[in-house]
Design a protein around this motif. Sequence first.
Motif, short mmCIF file in Angstrom:
data_model
loop_
_atom_site.label_atom_id
_atom_site.label_comp_id
_atom_site.label_asym_id
_atom_site.label_seq_id
_atom_site.Cartn_x
_atom_site.Cartn_y
_atom_site.Cartn_z
N TYR A 113 0.80 -1.23 0.00
CA TYR A 113 0.00 0.00 0.00
C TYR A 113 0.83 1.28 0.00
O TYR A 113 0.30 2.37 -0.10
CB TYR A 113 -0.93 0.00 1.22
CG TYR A 113 -1.80 -1.24 1.27
CD1 TYR A 113 -2.86 -1.40 0.37
CD2 TYR A 113 -1.53 -2.26 2.17
CE1 TYR A 113 -3.63 -2.55 0.39
CE2 TYR A 113 -2.31 -3.41 2.20
CZ TYR A 113 -3.35 -3.56 1.30
OH TYR A 113 -4.11 -4.68 1.31
N SER A 114 2.14 1.13 0.13
CA SER A 114 3.01 2.31 0.19
C SER A 114 2.95 3.13 -1.09
O SER A 114 2.67 2.58 -2.16
CB SER A 114 4.48 1.90 0.38
OG SER A 114 4.63 1.09 1.49
N ILE A 115 3.26 4.41 -0.95
CA ILE A 115 3.44 5.20 -2.17
C ILE A 115 4.69 4.67 -2.89
O ILE A 115 5.61 4.14 -2.26
CB ILE A 115 3.59 6.71 -1.87
CG1 ILE A 115 4.67 6.98 -0.80
CG2 ILE A 115 2.26 7.31 -1.44
CD1 ILE A 115 4.98 8.46 -0.61
N ALA A 116 4.70 4.81 -4.20
CA ALA A 116 5.82 4.32 -5.01
C ALA A 116 6.55 5.51 -5.63
O ALA A 116 5.93 6.55 -5.90
CB ALA A 116 5.31 3.40 -6.10
N PRO A 117 7.84 5.36 -5.87
CA PRO A 117 8.57 6.44 -6.55
C PRO A 117 7.91 6.75 -7.88
O PRO A 117 7.54 5.84 -8.63
CB PRO A 117 9.97 5.84 -6.74
CG PRO A 117 10.09 4.83 -5.64
CD PRO A 117 8.73 4.24 -5.48
N GLY A 118 7.71 8.03 -8.13
CA GLY A 118 7.03 8.43 -9.36
C GLY A 118 5.57 8.80 -9.13
O GLY A 118 4.96 9.47 -9.97
N ASP A 119 5.01 8.40 -8.01
CA ASP A 119 3.63 8.79 -7.68
C ASP A 119 3.52 10.31 -7.57
O ASP A 119 4.49 10.99 -7.27
CB ASP A 119 3.22 8.20 -6.32
CG ASP A 119 2.73 6.75 -6.44
OD1 ASP A 119 2.68 6.25 -7.59
OD2 ASP A 119 2.41 6.15 -5.39
N VAL A 120 2.32 10.81 -7.74
CA VAL A 120 2.07 12.24 -7.53
C VAL A 120 1.05 12.38 -6.40
O VAL A 120 0.02 11.71 -6.39
CB VAL A 120 1.56 12.93 -8.81
CG1 VAL A 120 1.16 14.37 -8.52
CG2 VAL A 120 2.63 12.88 -9.90
N LEU A 121 1.37 13.24 -5.44
CA LEU A 121 0.47 13.51 -4.31
C LEU A 121 -0.01 14.95 -4.39
O LEU A 121 0.78 15.85 -4.69
CB LEU A 121 1.18 13.29 -2.98
CG LEU A 121 1.67 11.86 -2.67
CD1 LEU A 121 2.52 11.87 -1.40
CD2 LEU A 121 0.49 10.91 -2.50
N ARG A 122 -1.29 15.16 -4.10
CA ARG A 122 -1.80 16.53 -4.04
C ARG A 122 -1.85 16.98 -2.59
O ARG A 122 -2.55 16.38 -1.77
CB ARG A 122 -3.19 16.63 -4.69
CG ARG A 122 -3.74 18.08 -4.71
CD ARG A 122 -5.14 18.15 -5.32
NE ARG A 122 -5.13 17.82 -6.74
CZ ARG A 122 -4.86 18.67 -7.74
NH1 ARG A 122 -4.59 19.93 -7.46
NH2 ARG A 122 -4.87 18.28 -8.99
N THR A 123 -1.10 18.02 -2.26
CA THR A 123 -1.09 18.53 -0.88
C THR A 123 -2.36 19.33 -0.60
O THR A 123 -3.05 19.73 -1.54
CB THR A 123 0.12 19.47 -0.66
OG1 THR A 123 -0.03 20.59 -1.54
CG2 THR A 123 1.43 18.77 -0.95
N ALA A 124 -2.64 19.59 0.67
CA ALA A 124 -3.83 20.36 1.04
C ALA A 124 -3.75 21.79 0.51
O ALA A 124 -4.77 22.43 0.23
CB ALA A 124 -4.00 20.37 2.55
N GLN A 125 -2.54 22.28 0.36
CA GLN A 125 -2.31 23.61 -0.19
C GLN A 125 -2.74 23.69 -1.66
O GLN A 125 -2.97 24.77 -2.19
CB GLN A 125 -0.80 23.88 -0.07
CG GLN A 125 -0.27 25.12 -0.70
CD GLN A 125 -0.16 26.24 0.32
OE1 GLN A 125 0.22 26.00 1.47
NE2 GLN A 125 -0.54 27.42 -0.08
N GLY A 126 -2.85 22.53 -2.31
CA GLY A 126 -3.24 22.48 -3.71
C GLY A 126 -2.05 22.24 -4.63
O GLY A 126 -2.22 22.01 -5.83
N ILE A 127 -0.85 22.32 -4.08
CA ILE A 127 0.36 22.06 -4.87
C ILE A 127 0.53 20.55 -5.05
O ILE A 127 0.42 19.80 -4.08
CB ILE A 127 1.61 22.65 -4.15
CG1 ILE A 127 1.48 24.17 -4.03
CG2 ILE A 127 2.90 22.26 -4.85
CD1 ILE A 127 2.57 24.83 -3.16
#
Length: 503
Positions: free
Chosen positions: A334-348
């Motif tokens: 279930y871990s994030i993988a290298p190359g994944d994209v996460l959206r922060t709460a800030q929107g960035i």
Amino acid sequence: MSTTRAVAFTAAIIASTSAISADVQFSQKLNAEAGTLVLFKNEHISASYPFLHEMTQQQLEKAMLAAQFNGKYGDFVEVLAPTNSNYDRIVIAGIGHINELNKSTMTKLGGNLHGYLLKKKVKLAEVAFDDIKGAIPNSELAAELAHGIRLRDHTFDEYKTSTVSHDLRYLFDVENTEATEHSYQQLMHIQQGVFLARDLTSEVASEMTPVDFANSAKELESLGVTVTVLTPNEMKALGMNALEGVGRGSVDGSRLVVAHYKGSDTPPIALIGKGITFDSGGYSIKTGASIARMKSDMAGAAAALGTVKTMALSKAKVNVVAVMGMAANMVSQYSIAPGDVLRTAQGITVEVVNTDAEGRLVLSDAMWYARTYFKPDIMIDIATLTGSKVSALGDRYAGIFSADDELVTQLTVAGKTVNEQVWRLPLGYEDQLKSDIADLKNIGSGGPGATTAAAFLQHFAGDTRWVHLDIAGNALASKSQGEVPAGGTGFGVRLLSEWLLSN
Ligand code: BES
Ligand code: MG
Ligand code: ZN
């Protein structure tokens, strides 16, 4: 979780003695019980101890000469069972030039003196303090010496089957008992915050998960601290996918832990702590020996929480909130993988090029939360963030990064005062964080790692006055030194407390 071996600062029954707590006592005259007498000597100034028998004084002089002891700061010389004295041993501690003596050197001396006397298996030490007359009041110096002794004495022995406890008692002979006790009282609040941070840091990762940490924070509620804990689902609902994402590979997932002590009505100071309870690196797994020290990757959160505890205990007139991003950075399906994209709460959006650069991810959402819900005047994040900082500054300085010269100056002064020093490193190289697929990537393309990490965080500071402290290398000591014993150091609690109480 931990124990403080009993160092009793105690006085035998003499009239001028009074106590401020069960185990700390100072008195106004020497007790002359058999035991070790501790004296001090200024560098290059001939010592005189007229209260000792003449023959004992001569013995001391001979010993100093033979040892080429001049009173240099940190040097010790001793004589055993001096003729015509009540003591088994007399130790003279060098204090250097009296004008250079300050709180931090006194604390450190206390720590080293305690280490020295423990090694000699001393049971009772009488410390003849009232001869020290410098720029700082004798009472403050004595309190700092006691502070150093206590700080050095605190060890984490949860997993030692048999602990060798010592029973070294101290009797301080000071000029002014009341004033000394007053100074020491405030230092005890600082000690308590340091001990909390150290214990949380020293505890092994499987016993100090984000949930365990949240439970420890809740114990501060009895001091009037408001504690809030967000679960992974609650974070997702707020869009905090970066903090939530880092903990996805562990059973319990991430937590946001907020501890608020409101001792005034002014806008709060926010302390943002990195709380990685174990940093395996994730899929960008750590292959070197440093992985074995990664239980300490939550030391920033521990320091933030310890500081809040100190403020609450001292009933300080400050409004301070610790916002701590807690997660275990583990490997699983279930871990994030290298190359994944996460959206922060800030929107960035952030491209996770390297899962081992996880600290900045949890901090980004914690900083957003602090700004959104607390509108702080000043935000200081504290984090074991980069190996690059360790290469640059080692373990004796923390890295400080900020565009705010005034805050850097204030924190530099505070650090010197309490022996938790910071050294400024540049903010910059932000162009190195450009990603092909997202708004930012989580590592720089070349450039100094500690600085690109700081540049990443700057995106989440908005227009709030902000300082970043990189305490990688400062959090876990491999050997005892001065007032800091081996293990979790609690680095940051004394620095932040000093800054909060003096600015
Ligand atoms: N927790 C480490 C930093 C660290 C290193 C703390 C040594 C204490 C001692 C951090 O999460 C990390 O792994 N940083 C990487 C970042 C890199 C992948 C860009 C580092 O510094 O190597
Ligand atoms: Mg890492
Ligand atoms: Zn880390």
